[in-house]
Structures are given as C-alpha cells and as structure tokens.
Design a protein around this motif. Structure first.
Motif, PDB file in Angstrom:
ATOM      1  N   SER A   1      -3.621 154.795 -69.808  1.00  0.00           N
ATOM      2  CA  SER A   1      -3.334 154.182 -71.265  1.00  0.00           C
ATOM      3  C   SER A   1      -2.159 153.051 -71.052  1.00  0.00           C
ATOM      4  CB  SER A   1      -2.923 155.169 -72.161  1.00  0.00           C
ATOM      5  OG  SER A   1      -2.717 154.585 -73.578  1.00  0.00           O
ATOM      6  N   SER A   2      -1.798 152.413 -69.871  1.00  0.00           N
ATOM      7  CA  SER A   2      -0.867 151.747 -69.696  1.00  0.00           C
ATOM      8  C   SER A   2      -1.024 150.326 -70.124  1.00  0.00           C
ATOM      9  CB  SER A   2      -0.418 151.735 -68.096  1.00  0.00           C
ATOM     10  OG  SER A   2      -1.618 151.141 -67.514  1.00  0.00           O
ATOM     11  N   SER A   3      -0.196 149.464 -70.110  1.00  0.00           N
ATOM     12  CA  SER A   3      -0.215 148.143 -70.352  1.00  0.00           C
ATOM     13  C   SER A   3      -1.247 147.148 -69.746  1.00  0.00           C
ATOM     14  CB  SER A   3       1.043 147.317 -70.398  1.00  0.00           C
ATOM     15  OG  SER A   3       2.137 147.992 -71.474  1.00  0.00           O
ATOM     16  N   ASP A   4      -1.477 147.622 -68.232  1.00  0.00           N
ATOM     17  CA  ASP A   4      -2.369 147.029 -67.377  1.00  0.00           C
ATOM     18  C   ASP A   4      -4.003 147.199 -67.731  1.00  0.00           C
ATOM     19  OD1 ASP A   4      -0.127 146.226 -65.968  1.00  0.00           O
ATOM     20  OD2 ASP A   4      -0.216 147.842 -64.634  1.00  0.00           O
ATOM     21  N   ILE A   5      -4.081 148.088 -68.717  1.00  0.00           N
ATOM     22  CA  ILE A   5      -5.659 148.323 -69.285  1.00  0.00           C
ATOM     23  C   ILE A   5      -5.814 147.450 -70.184  1.00  0.00           C
ATOM     24  CG2 ILE A   5      -7.083 149.837 -70.036  1.00  0.00           C
ATOM     25  CD1 ILE A   5      -6.472 150.623 -67.200  1.00  0.00           C
ATOM     26  N   SER A   6      -6.749 146.552 -70.273  1.00  0.00           N
ATOM     27  CA  SER A   6      -7.371 145.639 -71.427  1.00  0.00           C
ATOM     28  C   SER A   6      -7.942 146.744 -72.494  1.00  0.00           C
ATOM     29  CB  SER A   6      -8.362 144.700 -71.009  1.00  0.00           C
ATOM     30  OG  SER A   6      -9.631 145.393 -70.896  1.00  0.00           O
ATOM     31  N   ALA A   7      -7.722 146.180 -73.880  1.00  0.00           N
ATOM     32  CA  ALA A   7      -8.209 147.026 -74.825  1.00  0.00           C
ATOM     33  C   ALA A   7      -9.677 147.312 -74.760  1.00  0.00           C
ATOM     34  CB  ALA A   7      -8.280 146.306 -76.161  1.00  0.00           C
ATOM     35  N   ASN A   8     -10.467 146.550 -74.123  1.00  0.00           N
ATOM     36  CA  ASN A   8     -11.808 146.721 -73.652  1.00  0.00           C
ATOM     37  C   ASN A   8     -12.278 147.887 -72.540  1.00  0.00           C
ATOM     38  OD1 ASN A   8     -14.771 145.833 -73.915  1.00  0.00           O
ATOM     39  ND2 ASN A   8     -14.358 145.008 -72.089  1.00  0.00           N
ATOM     40  N   ASP A   9     -11.359 147.749 -71.626  1.00  0.00           N
ATOM     41  CA  ASP A   9     -11.344 148.931 -70.560  1.00  0.00           C
ATOM     42  C   ASP A   9     -10.846 150.067 -71.244  1.00  0.00           C
ATOM     43  OD1 ASP A   9     -12.327 146.951 -69.035  1.00  0.00           O
ATOM     44  OD2 ASP A   9     -10.615 146.479 -67.630  1.00  0.00           O
ATOM     45  N   TYR A  10      -9.932 150.151 -72.065  1.00  0.00           N
ATOM     46  CA  TYR A  10      -9.461 151.350 -72.504  1.00  0.00           C
ATOM     47  C   TYR A  10     -10.588 151.952 -73.295  1.00  0.00           C
ATOM     48  CZ  TYR A  10      -6.579 154.853 -74.888  1.00  0.00           C
ATOM     49  OH  TYR A  10      -6.064 156.095 -75.285  1.00  0.00           O
ATOM     50  N   GLU A  11     -11.548 151.050 -73.888  1.00  0.00           N
ATOM     51  CA  GLU A  11     -12.671 151.666 -74.945  1.00  0.00           C
ATOM     52  C   GLU A  11     -13.599 152.223 -73.747  1.00  0.00           C
ATOM     53  OE1 GLU A  11     -12.821 152.320 -78.100  1.00  0.00           O
ATOM     54  OE2 GLU A  11     -10.678 151.733 -77.993  1.00  0.00           O
TER      55      GLU A  11
ATOM     56  N   ALA B   1     -15.592 167.206 -82.887  1.00  0.00           N
ATOM     57  CA  ALA B   1     -14.282 167.295 -82.959  1.00  0.00           C
ATOM     58  C   ALA B   1     -13.592 166.599 -81.747  1.00  0.00           C
ATOM     59  CB  ALA B   1     -13.698 168.571 -83.227  1.00  0.00           C
ATOM     60  N   LEU B   2     -13.898 166.955 -80.439  1.00  0.00           N
ATOM     61  CA  LEU B   2     -13.090 166.583 -79.392  1.00  0.00           C
ATOM     62  C   LEU B   2     -13.352 165.187 -79.261  1.00  0.00           C
ATOM     63  CD1 LEU B   2     -14.040 169.240 -76.846  1.00  0.00           C
ATOM     64  CD2 LEU B   2     -11.971 168.977 -77.825  1.00  0.00           C
ATOM     65  N   GLN B   3     -14.668 164.666 -79.399  1.00  0.00           N
ATOM     66  CA  GLN B   3     -14.873 163.065 -79.340  1.00  0.00           C
ATOM     67  C   GLN B   3     -14.096 162.264 -80.545  1.00  0.00           C
ATOM     68  OE1 GLN B   3     -19.162 162.633 -78.703  1.00  0.00           O
ATOM     69  NE2 GLN B   3     -19.048 163.391 -77.057  1.00  0.00           N
ATOM     70  N   ARG B   4     -13.991 162.996 -81.535  1.00  0.00           N
ATOM     71  CA  ARG B   4     -13.004 162.379 -82.798  1.00  0.00           C
ATOM     72  C   ARG B   4     -11.483 162.060 -82.383  1.00  0.00           C
ATOM     73  NH1 ARG B   4     -16.382 165.172 -86.105  1.00  0.00           N
ATOM     74  NH2 ARG B   4     -14.627 166.802 -86.570  1.00  0.00           N
ATOM     75  N   ARG B   5     -11.240 163.263 -81.462  1.00  0.00           N
ATOM     76  CA  ARG B   5      -9.845 163.075 -80.846  1.00  0.00           C
ATOM     77  C   ARG B   5      -9.822 162.010 -79.955  1.00  0.00           C
ATOM     78  NH1 ARG B   5      -6.565 168.297 -81.029  1.00  0.00           N
ATOM     79  NH2 ARG B   5      -7.001 169.182 -83.028  1.00  0.00           N
ATOM     80  N   ILE B   6     -10.918 161.892 -79.143  1.00  0.00           N
ATOM     81  CA  ILE B   6     -10.830 160.930 -77.929  1.00  0.00           C
ATOM     82  C   ILE B   6     -10.835 159.407 -78.798  1.00  0.00           C
ATOM     83  CG2 ILE B   6     -12.272 159.735 -76.119  1.00  0.00           C
ATOM     84  CD1 ILE B   6     -13.138 162.816 -75.756  1.00  0.00           C
ATOM     85  N   ASP B   7     -11.633 159.320 -79.654  1.00  0.00           N
ATOM     86  CA  ASP B   7     -11.675 157.948 -80.463  1.00  0.00           C
ATOM     87  C   ASP B   7     -10.335 157.639 -80.991  1.00  0.00           C
ATOM     88  OD1 ASP B   7     -14.248 157.334 -79.964  1.00  0.00           O
ATOM     89  OD2 ASP B   7     -15.081 158.381 -81.809  1.00  0.00           O
ATOM     90  N   SER B   8      -9.394 158.617 -81.431  1.00  0.00           N
ATOM     91  CA  SER B   8      -8.169 158.317 -82.377  1.00  0.00           C
ATOM     92  C   SER B   8      -7.126 158.186 -80.902  1.00  0.00           C
ATOM     93  CB  SER B   8      -7.975 159.467 -83.209  1.00  0.00           C
ATOM     94  OG  SER B   8      -7.850 160.664 -82.476  1.00  0.00           O
ATOM     95  N   ALA B   9      -7.376 158.626 -79.907  1.00  0.00           N
ATOM     96  CA  ALA B   9      -6.244 158.327 -78.890  1.00  0.00           C
ATOM     97  C   ALA B   9      -6.016 156.837 -78.761  1.00  0.00           C
ATOM     98  CB  ALA B   9      -6.739 158.941 -77.528  1.00  0.00           C
ATOM     99  N   LEU B  10      -4.682 156.585 -78.951  1.00  0.00           N
ATOM    100  CA  LEU B  10      -4.187 155.241 -79.215  1.00  0.00           C
ATOM    101  C   LEU B  10      -3.508 154.966 -77.820  1.00  0.00           C
ATOM    102  CD1 LEU B  10      -1.964 155.072 -82.294  1.00  0.00           C
ATOM    103  CD2 LEU B  10      -4.174 154.233 -82.065  1.00  0.00           C
ATOM    104  N   GLN B  11      -3.916 153.589 -77.583  1.00  0.00           N
ATOM    105  CA  GLN B  11      -3.320 153.146 -76.205  1.00  0.00           C
ATOM    106  C   GLN B  11      -1.817 152.919 -76.134  1.00  0.00           C
ATOM    107  OE1 GLN B  11      -5.414 149.460 -74.891  1.00  0.00           O
ATOM    108  NE2 GLN B  11      -4.215 149.396 -73.103  1.00  0.00           N
ATOM    109  N   MET B  12      -1.241 153.528 -75.060  1.00  0.00           N
ATOM    110  CA  MET B  12       0.308 153.735 -75.106  1.00  0.00           C
ATOM    111  C   MET B  12       1.140 152.644 -74.658  1.00  0.00           C
ATOM    112  SD  MET B  12       0.251 157.651 -73.689  1.00  0.00           S
ATOM    113  CE  MET B  12       1.846 157.934 -73.838  1.00  0.00           C
TER     114      MET B  12
END
Length: 111
Positions: free
Chosen positions: A3-13, A58-69
C-alpha cells in the motif's frame, strides 16, 4: 498487501481484486480457512485478523474499504505483524503467507 506510495491507485485496486478472489476461494472451502489481511507502507495496518468470523461478503467489504497508506515500502514491518498474528493462531494448522509487493523494501538506515 503493498500500500506504499510506489503503487498506483489502479494497481492498488488490482491488488484488492486478487485478494478478494483469494478470500472467496479460501473462505469457501469445506472447513472454512481463516484469513487475515495486512496492508503496509511505512507501517503495517491489520485490515482484519485471523480471529474474524466474518462472512466472505463482509471480508470483501473490508478489502474494498482498505485505504492506500502511501509512504515507503517496509516489508520487514509487514512480515513482523503477520508473524504476531500467526503466533496467536492455533499451532496445529498449516500456515501460508502471501506477500504482495511491487518491489524492494526501502533502504532502512540504522543510527
């Protein structure tokens, strides 16, 4: 999950999509495996731990809500957090760790 800065938003998804597919598979097995998710940048963040008794949805909702740090990539800290989670789990069951990263850890300077 990186979830580092080196990951683009698209790749994080894309990472989230992979983890959701794995979560679906592992939590749908006959004996329902336990999974945990840790995201990491400069520090690890437990999205959900092994003690959860959540449904796959519920687990998948948690994954969806995980913000990129953001921040640097501290793989060592993520693995240490994962080791702590596994220490508290049942010793008699096999354990698998999947590390998702986009590269090497940042250089850690010791003073």
């Amino acid at each position: 999950m990186d979830s580092s800065s080196d990951i683009s938003a698209n790749d994080y998804e894309k990472e989230k999509t992979l983890v959701k597919a794995l979560t679906q598979t592992f939590n749908s097995l006959p004996n329902k495996s336990r999974t945990a998710l840790i995201t990491y940048g400069n520090r690890p963040q437990v999205v959900y731990g092994l003690e959860n008794d959540l449904s796959v949805d519920a687990l998948q909702r948690r994954i969806d809500s995980a913000l990129q740090m953001g921040g640097g990539r501290r793989i060592d800290r993520a693995l240490e957090e994962g080791a702590q989670l596994m220490k508290a789990s049942r010793q008699s069951v096999p354990k698998i760790v999947l590390l998702i990263t986009a590269g090497r850890q940042i250089e850690v300077r010791k003073f």
